[in-house]
Design a protein around this motif. Structure first.
Motif, PDB file in Angstrom:
ATOM      1  N   ARG A  42       0.832  -1.209   0.000  1.00 57.96           N
ATOM      2  CA  ARG A  42       0.000   0.000   0.000  1.00 57.96           C
ATOM      3  C   ARG A  42       0.863   1.256   0.000  1.00 57.96           C
ATOM      4  O   ARG A  42       0.548   2.229  -0.698  1.00 57.96           O
ATOM      5  N   ALA A  43       1.950   1.216   0.774  1.00 56.50           N
ATOM      6  CA  ALA A  43       2.843   2.378   0.801  1.00 56.50           C
ATOM      7  C   ALA A  43       3.477   2.605  -0.564  1.00 56.50           C
ATOM      8  O   ALA A  43       3.630   3.755  -1.008  1.00 56.50           O
ATOM      9  N   ALA A  44       3.840   1.520  -1.259  1.00 55.78           N
ATOM     10  CA  ALA A  44       4.457   1.645  -2.578  1.00 55.78           C
ATOM     11  C   ALA A  44       3.476   2.234  -3.593  1.00 55.78           C
ATOM     12  O   ALA A  44       3.841   3.107  -4.394  1.00 55.78           O
ATOM     13  N   ILE A  45       2.224   1.781  -3.544  1.00 50.59           N
ATOM     14  CA  ILE A  45       1.220   2.327  -4.460  1.00 50.59           C
ATOM     15  C   ILE A  45       0.978   3.801  -4.153  1.00 50.59           C
ATOM     16  O   ILE A  45       0.879   4.642  -5.056  1.00 50.59           O
ATOM     17  N   SER A  48      -5.737  11.035 -14.107  1.00 52.72           N
ATOM     18  CA  SER A  48      -6.922  10.993 -14.967  1.00 52.72           C
ATOM     19  C   SER A  48      -7.002   9.673 -15.728  1.00 52.72           C
ATOM     20  O   SER A  48      -8.091   9.156 -15.979  1.00 52.72           O
ATOM     21  N   GLN A  49      -5.855   9.138 -16.091  1.00 48.11           N
ATOM     22  CA  GLN A  49      -5.824   7.875 -16.836  1.00 48.11           C
ATOM     23  C   GLN A  49      -6.442   6.738 -16.020  1.00 48.11           C
ATOM     24  O   GLN A  49      -7.254   5.958 -16.536  1.00 48.11           O
ATOM     25  N   PHE A  50      -6.071   6.615 -14.763  1.00 46.96           N
ATOM     26  CA  PHE A  50      -6.611   5.543 -13.923  1.00 46.96           C
ATOM     27  C   PHE A  50      -7.965   5.925 -13.328  1.00 46.96           C
ATOM     28  O   PHE A  50      -8.851   5.078 -13.216  1.00 46.96           O
ATOM     29  N   GLY A  51      -8.105   7.173 -12.918  1.00 49.84           N
ATOM     30  CA  GLY A  51      -9.298   7.609 -12.210  1.00 49.84           C
ATOM     31  C   GLY A  51      -9.136   7.409 -10.718  1.00 49.84           C
ATOM     32  O   GLY A  51      -8.622   6.379 -10.275  1.00 49.84           O
ATOM     33  N   LEU A  96      -7.949   4.009  -8.397  1.00 45.27           N
ATOM     34  CA  LEU A  96      -6.725   4.053  -7.589  1.00 45.27           C
ATOM     35  C   LEU A  96      -7.022   3.726  -6.131  1.00 45.27           C
ATOM     36  O   LEU A  96      -6.227   3.044  -5.460  1.00 45.27           O
ATOM     37  N   ILE A  97      -8.161   4.183  -5.634  1.00 48.06           N
ATOM     38  CA  ILE A  97      -8.545   3.857  -4.255  1.00 48.06           C
ATOM     39  C   ILE A  97      -8.791   2.360  -4.115  1.00 48.06           C
ATOM     40  O   ILE A  97      -8.339   1.722  -3.164  1.00 48.06           O
ATOM     41  N   THR A  98      -9.507   1.770  -5.074  1.00 45.12           N
ATOM     42  CA  THR A  98      -9.792   0.334  -5.026  1.00 45.12           C
ATOM     43  C   THR A  98      -8.512  -0.483  -5.094  1.00 45.12           C
ATOM     44  O   THR A  98      -8.344  -1.468  -4.368  1.00 45.12           O
ATOM     45  N   ARG A  99      -7.590  -0.063  -5.945  1.00 44.35           N
ATOM     46  CA  ARG A  99      -6.338  -0.808  -6.089  1.00 44.35           C
ATOM     47  C   ARG A  99      -5.493  -0.722  -4.817  1.00 44.35           C
ATOM     48  O   ARG A  99      -4.786  -1.666  -4.473  1.00 44.35           O
ATOM     49  N   THR A 100      -5.568   0.413  -4.123  1.00 46.41           N
ATOM     50  CA  THR A 100      -4.771   0.585  -2.915  1.00 46.41           C
ATOM     51  C   THR A 100      -5.367  -0.159  -1.729  1.00 46.41           C
ATOM     52  O   THR A 100      -4.635  -0.560  -0.822  1.00 46.41           O
ATOM     53  N   THR A 101      -6.663  -0.373  -1.734  1.00 49.84           N
ATOM     54  CA  THR A 101      -7.328  -0.996  -0.580  1.00 49.84           C
ATOM     55  C   THR A 101      -7.757  -2.425  -0.890  1.00 49.84           C
ATOM     56  O   THR A 101      -7.131  -3.386  -0.450  1.00 49.84           O
ATOM     57  N   ASN A 102      -8.806  -2.586  -1.671  1.00 49.96           N
ATOM     58  CA  ASN A 102      -9.379  -3.908  -1.915  1.00 49.96           C
ATOM     59  C   ASN A 102      -8.414  -4.838  -2.638  1.00 49.96           C
ATOM     60  O   ASN A 102      -8.269  -6.013  -2.267  1.00 49.96           O
ATOM     61  N   ASP A 103      -7.753  -4.334  -3.677  1.00 49.41           N
ATOM     62  CA  ASP A 103      -6.850  -5.188  -4.445  1.00 49.41           C
ATOM     63  C   ASP A 103      -5.675  -5.661  -3.598  1.00 49.41           C
ATOM     64  O   ASP A 103      -5.283  -6.835  -3.649  1.00 49.41           O
ATOM     65  N   VAL A 104      -5.097  -4.761  -2.819  1.00 48.58           N
ATOM     66  CA  VAL A 104      -3.987  -5.151  -1.941  1.00 48.58           C
ATOM     67  C   VAL A 104      -4.462  -6.166  -0.902  1.00 48.58           C
ATOM     68  O   VAL A 104      -3.749  -7.118  -0.576  1.00 48.58           O
ATOM     69  N   VAL A 122      -5.929 -11.352 -10.554  1.00 49.93           N
ATOM     70  CA  VAL A 122      -6.509 -10.186 -11.227  1.00 49.93           C
ATOM     71  C   VAL A 122      -6.099  -8.906 -10.497  1.00 49.93           C
ATOM     72  O   VAL A 122      -5.712  -7.910 -11.111  1.00 49.93           O
ATOM     73  N   CYS A 123      -6.181  -8.954  -9.174  1.00 44.81           N
ATOM     74  CA  CYS A 123      -5.810  -7.779  -8.375  1.00 44.81           C
ATOM     75  C   CYS A 123      -4.325  -7.457  -8.516  1.00 44.81           C
ATOM     76  O   CYS A 123      -3.939  -6.277  -8.568  1.00 44.81           O
ATOM     77  N   ALA A 124      -3.493  -8.502  -8.578  1.00 48.71           N
ATOM     78  CA  ALA A 124      -2.048  -8.288  -8.723  1.00 48.71           C
ATOM     79  C   ALA A 124      -1.734  -7.588 -10.039  1.00 48.71           C
ATOM     80  O   ALA A 124      -0.869  -6.702 -10.093  1.00 48.71           O
ATOM     81  N   VAL A 125      -2.434  -7.964 -11.095  1.00 41.39           N
ATOM     82  CA  VAL A 125      -2.222  -7.312 -12.396  1.00 41.39           C
ATOM     83  C   VAL A 125      -2.605  -5.838 -12.315  1.00 41.39           C
ATOM     84  O   VAL A 125      -1.903  -4.960 -12.838  1.00 41.39           O
ATOM     85  N   ARG A 126      -3.704  -5.543 -11.647  1.00 43.02           N
ATOM     86  CA  ARG A 126      -4.146  -4.154 -11.516  1.00 43.02           C
ATOM     87  C   ARG A 126      -3.153  -3.345 -10.678  1.00 43.02           C
ATOM     88  O   ARG A 126      -2.883  -2.175 -10.987  1.00 43.02           O
ATOM     89  N   ILE A 127      -2.603  -3.959  -9.637  1.00 44.73           N
ATOM     90  CA  ILE A 127      -1.590  -3.277  -8.825  1.00 44.73           C
ATOM     91  C   ILE A 127      -0.336  -3.028  -9.652  1.00 44.73           C
ATOM     92  O   ILE A 127       0.269  -1.947  -9.592  1.00 44.73           O
ATOM     93  N   GLN A 128       0.041  -4.032 -10.438  1.00 48.86           N
ATOM     94  CA  GLN A 128       1.229  -3.893 -11.289  1.00 48.86           C
ATOM     95  C   GLN A 128       1.091  -2.739 -12.272  1.00 48.86           C
ATOM     96  O   GLN A 128       2.064  -2.045 -12.571  1.00 48.86           O
ATOM     97  N   GLU A 129      -0.116  -2.553 -12.787  1.00 50.11           N
ATOM     98  CA  GLU A 129      -0.334  -1.462 -13.737  1.00 50.11           C
ATOM     99  C   GLU A 129       0.024  -0.114 -13.106  1.00 50.11           C
ATOM    100  O   GLU A 129       0.594   0.763 -13.774  1.00 50.11           O
ATOM    101  N   VAL A 130      -0.321   0.039 -11.837  1.00 49.87           N
ATOM    102  CA  VAL A 130       0.005   1.290 -11.144  1.00 49.87           C
ATOM    103  C   VAL A 130       1.501   1.384 -10.889  1.00 49.87           C
ATOM    104  O   VAL A 130       2.138   2.413 -11.167  1.00 49.87           O
ATOM    105  N   LEU A 131       2.089   0.300 -10.365  1.00 58.54           N
ATOM    106  CA  LEU A 131       3.504   0.336  -9.993  1.00 58.54           C
ATOM    107  C   LEU A 131       4.414   0.483 -11.214  1.00 58.54           C
ATOM    108  O   LEU A 131       5.516   1.021 -11.100  1.00 58.54           O
ATOM    109  N   ARG A 132       3.962   0.016 -12.362  1.00 58.10           N
ATOM    110  CA  ARG A 132       4.793   0.081 -13.570  1.00 58.10           C
ATOM    111  C   ARG A 132       4.538   1.331 -14.399  1.00 58.10           C
ATOM    112  O   ARG A 132       5.196   1.535 -15.428  1.00 58.10           O
TER     113      ARG A 132
END
Length: 576
Positions: free
Chosen positions: A90-93, A106-109, A113-121, A302-312
Motif C-alpha cells: 500500500r505504501a508503494a502504491i 486521470s488515466q486511472f481515475g 486508484l482507491i480500489t487498487r490501494t485498498t481492496n486489491d492489496v 486479477v488484483c495483482a495485475v491491476r496493482i502492477q499497472e500502477v507500480l509500472r
C-alpha cells in the motif's frame, strides 16, 4: 506472483522460511497420530494391555502438543508476514500515485486508484497469508497421508485415487468458470466507487437540480451489477463445498465397506482400517486446503495485475536526476514558445505561447472558456510538462529544477480550491508547517478571511470537513489564498481564484495582495475584467494562442478579442 510484487516479499523471506519449518514440524507430527491410534486399538485395547495404552497415549499427547505449537507459531509468523507485505505494498502504491502527474491520475481515475490501494492489496495479502499456511502443510499432508495410508493397507489404494481424481476434476471446472467472473467483480467495484464518489462530491448539485431519483437509480444499477456478479461468483465457489463433503462422505463409506470386508476376511485389522480412514480424510482435507488457495488465487491474480499497472506506470513529469537546487530568489517566470498537447489530441491546447512575468509585476490571463488558461498556469509548477518550448523560473527550465525547490518557490491557488479534513490552522500550515499563529492571522487578514474565521467556534482550531464542505465556496477560496500566502513564495499563481467572491471583497483582497506580493511574480487567471484590469500586463488567449499582450488601455485599442470581452461585461463608457 509477478516479479514486481515479489520484490516486496524479499524482506520477509526469513519469516516465510520460519513458517515453512513450523508447518513441516506440525504436519510431520500429524502424520504419526493415526498410526499411533491404530496401535492403541490393535496392541492395547484388543489385548487389554493398559501399559501400551498409556505409553502410546502419552506419545500421541506429546505429538499433539508439538502439532499445536507448530501450527500456532506458523499462523503467527504467516500473519505478520502477510500484514507487513500488505502495508509495504500500500505504501508503494501511495508513493507511486503521489509521483503521478494529473495525466496519470486521470488515466486511472481516483476511484480505481482507491480500489487498487485498498481492496486489491487486501486480496493479494490474503493470498500471501493462505499460501504461508498451506504451501507446505497441504503437500506434506497429501503426500505423507498417501504414503502412510498405503503403508497401512495397499488393497484400498484405488479408493484414494478415485476420490482425489474426482475432487480434482470438480476443482478445475469450478475455477475455469470463476476466473472471468473475478475480473468482472473488480471492475464492478471500481464502477460502484466512482458513482458513489461522484454522488457524495456533487451532493449539492444533485439536490439543486432535484436529481435524487436519477442518481438513486444510477447507484442502484451499479450496486445491482456488483451484487449480481458477486452472487455469480459465490454460486460457482459455493458448489465446491457440498461436492467436497459428498466426495469425502462417499469415500469414507467406500473405505468402511470394502475395508470391513477385508477385516472380515482377516486381511486387515480394525486399527488399520481406522487409520486408513483418518489418512484418507487427511488426504482429502489437504486437497480441500489446496482448493481454498486456488479459490483465492484467481481473484488475487486479477488484483495483482491491476496493482502492477500502477507500480509500472511512470509519471509523465520526470524529475531530473541531478536537479538544480539553488538560484531561485527573484521569481521571474518566462514562457518561451510553449506548446502543449494532450495525448491523442489532434490539435494542441496551447501553441507558441511566449511572455515573461517579472518579480514585482502582476500578469493577468483572460480568455474564453476552453482557451487554455488553466492548462497554461499548470505548466509553471510542472503539473504537466510542455510538449514544446520551455517554461523557465529565474532563467532555469522547470524540467531541470529539483521538484521540491520548484514547488517551494510557487504558491498555487487552484481553480477548484480543496481543503483537507482537520482545522483551519492545519490547512493553512500546508503552506508552511512552521508558521506561527500570528502569521496565520496575517494571511487570513490579507485574504479577507479573518472575519469569518474569528466567528467560527474555535477560530484557528475550527474543524474543516473533507473538501471544505462545511464552508462556502467563497470562504474556501479565501482560505486557499491564505494558505498560499503563508508560504510566502517567489511566484503566486491564482487560477480563477476570485470567481466566488463578490465585487467588493474581490477589490479589497486584490488591494491587500498588492502590498503583500510586491516583490513576487504574480499570475492571475480571471474571468472578470475587474479582477485583472489593473495588472501590469494582460495576456489574452483565444483557442490556445496569444491574441494580445499589454495593459488594459492598450488592449482596448489594439485587441478586438479583449474589447469584445470588455464590452460583454461593461458598458462602453464604463470600460473607457
Amino acid at each position: 506472483m509477478t516479479r514486481t510484487l515479489r520484490t516486496y516479499l524479499r524482506p520477509y523471506v526469513g519469516p516465510l522460511v520460519a513458517v515453512v519449518l513450523l508447518q513441516l514440524l506440525s504436519s510431520g507430527a500429524s502424520l504419526f497420530l493415526p498410526t499411533l491410534n491404530a496401535r492403541i486399538i490393535d496392541e492395547g485395547v484388543a489385548v487389554g494391555d493398559i501399559g501400551a495404552i498409556w505409553r502410546l497415549g502419552a506419545l500421541m499427547l506429546g505429538l499433539t502438543v508439538v502439532q499445536i505449537i507448530g501450527q500456532a507459531s506458523a499462523i503467527y509468523f504467516g500473519a505478520r508476514t502477510a500484514m507487513g507485505f500488505g502495508r509495504d505494498l500500500r505504501a508503494a502504491i501511495f508513493d507511486r500515485v503521489l509521483s503521478f502527474s494529473a495525466r496519470e491520475v486521470s488515466q486511472f481515475g481516483a476511484p480505481s486508484l482507491i480500489t487498487r490501494t485498498t481492496n486489491d492489496v487486501q486480496q493479494v495479502q490474503q493470498l500471501v497469508m493462505m499460501t504461508a499456511f498451506m504451501i507446505v502443510g497441504a503437500p506434506i499432508m497429501m503426500a505423507g497421508g498417501l504414503f502412510m495410508a498405503l503403508r497401512e493397507d495397499i488393497g484400498l489404494s484405488w479408493l484414494v485415487a478415485v476420490a482425489v481424481l474426482g475432487m480434482g476434476a470438480v476443482i478445475i471446472v469450478i475455477l475455469l468458470q470463476a476466473l472471468p467472473l473475478f475480473r468482472q467483480l473488480q471492475t464492478r467495484i471500481d464502477t460502484l466507487n466512482r458513482v458513489l464518489r461522484e454522488q457524495i462530491s456533487g451532493l449539492r448539485v444533485i439536490r439543486a437540480f432535484v436529481r435524487e431519483p436519477h442518481e438513486a437509480a444510477r447507484f442502484e444499477r451499479a450496486n445491482g451489477d456488483l451484487t449480481t456478479t458477486s452472487l455469480r461468483v459465490g454460486r460457482r465457489m459455493l458448489t465446491f463445498f457440498p461436492v467436497v463433503q459428498l466426495v469425502m462422505a462417499t469415500s469414507s463409506v467406500g473405505v468402511m465397506w470394502f475395508g470391513g470386508l477385508r477385516v472380515d476376511a482377516g486381511e486387515m485389522q480394525i486399527g488399520q482400517l481406522t487409520a486408513f480412514v483418518q489418512y484418507l480424510t487427511m488426504i482429502l482435507m489437504s486437497v480441500m486446503m489446496s482448493t481454498m488457495l486456488l479459490m483465492i488465487a484467481p481473484r488475487a491474480q486479477v488484483c495483482a495485475v491491476r496493482i502492477q499497472e500502477v507500480l509500472r506506470t511512470s509519471s509523465s513529469v520526470v524529475p531530473p536526476t541531478d536537479g538544480v537546487r539553488e538560484g531561485l530568489s527573484h521569481g521571474e517566470v518566462r514562457l518561451d514558445h510553449v506548446t502543449f498537447s494532450y495525448p491523442g489530441a489532434e490539435v494542441p491546447v496551447l501553441s507558441e505561447i511566449s511572455f515573461t512575468v517579472r518579480a514585482g509585476e502582476t500578469t493577468g490571463i483572460i480568455g474564453s472558456t476552453g482557451s487554455g488558461k488553466s492548462t497554461l498556469i499548470s505548466l509553471i509548477p510542472r503539473l504537466f510538462d510542455a510538449t514544446g518550448g520551455r517554461v523557465l523560473v529565474d532563467g532555469v527550465d522547470v524540467r531541470a529544477l529539483d521538484p521540491e525547490v520548484l514547488w517551494t518557490s510557487i504558491g498555487l491557488v487552484p481553480q477548484r480550491p480543496y481543503l483537507f479534513t482537520g482545522t483551519v490552522a492545519s490547512n493553512l500550515r500546508y503552506g508552511n508547517p512552521e508558521a506561527t499563529d500570528e502569521e496565520l492571522w496575517h494571511a487570513l487578514e490579507v485574504a479577507q478571511a479573518r472575519d469569518f474565521v474569528e466567528s467560527m467556534p474555535g477560530q484557528l482550531n475550527a474543524p474543516i470537513a473533507q473538501g471544505g464542505t462545511n464552508v462556502s465556496g467563497g470562504q474556501r477560496q479565501r482560505l486557499s489564498i491564505a494558505r498560499a500566502l503563508v508560504r510566502r513564495p517567489n511566484v503566486y499563481l491564482f487560477d480563477d481564484s476570485f470567481s466566488a467572491l463578490d465585487v467588493a471583497t474581490d477589490a479589497r483582497l486584490r488591494a491587500a495582495l498588492a502590498s503583500e506580493t510586491a516583490d513576487a511574480a504574480v499570475v492571475i487567471v480571471g474571468q472578470r475584467i475587474a479582477t485583472i484590469r489593473d495588472a501590469d500586463q494582460i495576456v489574452v488567449l483565444d483557442d490556445g494562442r496569444i491574441e494580445g499582450i499589454g495593459t488594459h488601455e492598450h488592449l482596448l485599442a489594439t485587441c478586438p478579442t479583449y474589447a469584445e470581452i470588455v464590452e460583454s461585461q461593461f458598458k462602453a463608457e464604463e470600460a473607457a
